[in-house]
Design a protein around this motif. Structure first.
Motif, PDB file in Angstrom:
ATOM      1  N   GLY A 104      -0.571  14.380 -10.334  1.00  0.00           N
ATOM      2  CA  GLY A 104       0.331  13.883  -9.562  1.00  0.00           C
ATOM      3  C   GLY A 104       0.887  14.129  -8.250  1.00  0.00           C
ATOM      4  N   ASN A 105       0.545  14.850  -7.686  1.00  0.00           N
ATOM      5  CA  ASN A 105       1.089  15.884  -6.668  1.00  0.00           C
ATOM      6  C   ASN A 105       0.288  14.694  -4.983  1.00  0.00           C
ATOM      7  N   THR A 106      -1.342  14.359  -5.613  1.00  0.00           N
ATOM      8  CA  THR A 106      -1.245  13.627  -4.689  1.00  0.00           C
ATOM      9  C   THR A 106      -2.181  12.109  -4.447  1.00  0.00           C
ATOM     10  N   TYR A 107      -2.044  10.739  -4.528  1.00  0.00           N
ATOM     11  CA  TYR A 107      -2.766  10.010  -4.991  1.00  0.00           C
ATOM     12  C   TYR A 107      -2.411   8.611  -4.634  1.00  0.00           C
ATOM     13  N   PHE A 108      -2.914   7.515  -4.226  1.00  0.00           N
ATOM     14  CA  PHE A 108      -3.237   6.253  -3.119  1.00  0.00           C
ATOM     15  C   PHE A 108      -3.649   4.872  -4.452  1.00  0.00           C
ATOM     16  N   ILE A 114       0.427  -1.168  -0.159  1.00  0.00           N
ATOM     17  CA  ILE A 114      -0.211   0.127  -0.204  1.00  0.00           C
ATOM     18  C   ILE A 114       0.694   1.968  -0.183  1.00  0.00           C
ATOM     19  N   TYR A 115       0.306   2.532  -0.321  1.00  0.00           N
ATOM     20  CA  TYR A 115       1.170   3.444  -0.960  1.00  0.00           C
ATOM     21  C   TYR A 115       0.010   4.618  -1.183  1.00  0.00           C
ATOM     22  N   SER A 116       0.704   5.555  -0.117  1.00  0.00           N
ATOM     23  CA  SER A 116      -0.013   7.041  -0.801  1.00  0.00           C
ATOM     24  C   SER A 116       1.226   8.414  -0.534  1.00  0.00           C
ATOM     25  N   GLN A 117       0.877   8.803  -1.491  1.00  0.00           N
ATOM     26  CA  GLN A 117       1.215  10.251  -1.439  1.00  0.00           C
ATOM     27  C   GLN A 117      -0.141  11.313  -1.683  1.00  0.00           C
ATOM     28  N   VAL A 118       0.294  12.448  -0.333  1.00  0.00           N
ATOM     29  CA  VAL A 118      -0.104  13.911  -0.224  1.00  0.00           C
ATOM     30  C   VAL A 118       0.663  15.143  -0.622  1.00  0.00           C
ATOM     31  N   ALA A 119       0.257  15.833  -1.011  1.00  0.00           N
ATOM     32  CA  ALA A 119       0.890  17.601  -1.479  1.00  0.00           C
ATOM     33  C   ALA A 119      -0.043  18.105  -0.218  1.00  0.00           C
ATOM     34  N   PHE A 120       0.570  18.948   0.159  1.00  0.00           N
ATOM     35  CA  PHE A 120      -0.371  20.108   1.456  1.00  0.00           C
ATOM     36  C   PHE A 120       0.252  20.795   1.337  1.00  0.00           C
ATOM     37  N   CYS A 121      -0.183  22.118   1.400  1.00  0.00           N
ATOM     38  CA  CYS A 121       0.333  23.676   1.648  1.00  0.00           C
ATOM     39  C   CYS A 121       0.381  23.945   3.704  1.00  0.00           C
TER      40      CYS A 121
END
Length: 252
Positions: free
Chosen positions: A242-246, A162-169
């Motif tokens: 491309g910044n936030t995915y799961f 399982i992988y996830s990336q979240v971009a945030f301010c």
């Protein structure tokens, strides 16, 4: 002897092989070489012809056997005196039993494996605490997974990554730290935390100092398990391409 007697040239004999003899021997040599080449070519032609005749005979035997088998499949022909249907059907069953294990063995030797199940989703802008997702361009789609309301359900047990990336301010205080969580939702039980990531404050004066958190790990999942992603403040999530995915994929 008279010293004035003239010398007769006919008394001398030629030495060595004459040109006529050389020509004759050359013709014989050429004839022998042609004979050898002819024998070799004829042998090759005869070998090819015999192979072709053998293939035709084998094909004729196969066609005859199939015709007998077809006739024996009909109930009215099984008791015919000219056809030994019991022997024909028995031979056909032996061929089938031999072919099936052979094909299975070939499949094992060639490493015939089904492709691993996988899913990849892109972030979809929403104000809910549980992040929402949508199908990503060119991403794999597999029936092993189903998606609804931000949650991915596994229909087959196994080992998955399982992988996830979240971009945030990120801004300066007083904003609280931004945290990312990946949970396993179990029926009639509390959600189990699988992954956690914490972001830091930025020192940028921009309206959105962009940062990201990336998480990933291997887990053992059972049929019906549900996985979802949670954040402390979904309004700070950046949904640019491309910044936030799961996603997740099956490990072999």
């Amino acid at each position: 002897m008279d010293s004035n007697e003239a010398y007769s040239p006919s008394a001398s004999r030629p030495a060595g092989i004459t040109s006529t003899m050389k020509t004759f021997l050359s013709l014989i040599l050429v004839f022998l070489i042609a004979q050898v080449i002819g024998v070799v070519l004829f042998g090759l032609y005869l070998h090819m012809k015999l192979d072709k005749v053998g293939d035709e005979l084998n094909l004729q035997e196969d066609v005859t056997f199939l015709r007998r088998l077809q006739k024996c499949q009909k109930p009215e022909n099984r008791d015919a005196s000219l056809l030994d249907c019991t022997k024909v059907l028995s031979h056909f069953q032996d061929l089938v039993r031999f072919q099936v294990p052979q094909e299975s063995s070939m499949a094992k030797q060639t490493g015939d494996k089904r492709p691993s199940a996988s899913i990849h989703l892109a972030g979809a802008k929403d104000n809910r605490k549980i992040l929402q997702w949508r199908k990503s361009v060119y991403a794999p789609s597999d029936d092993t997974f189903s998606y609804q309301d931000g949650k991915v359900t596994v229909s087959k047990g196994g080992r998955y990554y399982i992988y996830s990336q979240v971009a945030f301010c990120t801004k300066r205080a007083p904003h609280a730290p931004f945290s990312l969580y990946v949970y396993l939702n179990l029926p009639s039980e509390l959600d189990q935390l699988l992954l956690k990531g914490v972001g830091t404050h930025g020192d940028s004066d921009d309206l959105c100092g962009l940062q990201s958190i990336h998480l990933g790990r291997a887990v053992e999942l059972q049929k019906g398990h549900v996985v979802f992603v949670n954040v402390t403040d979904s309004s700070r999530v950046n949904y640019d391409h491309g910044n936030t995915y799961f996603g997740m994929f099956e490990l072999s």
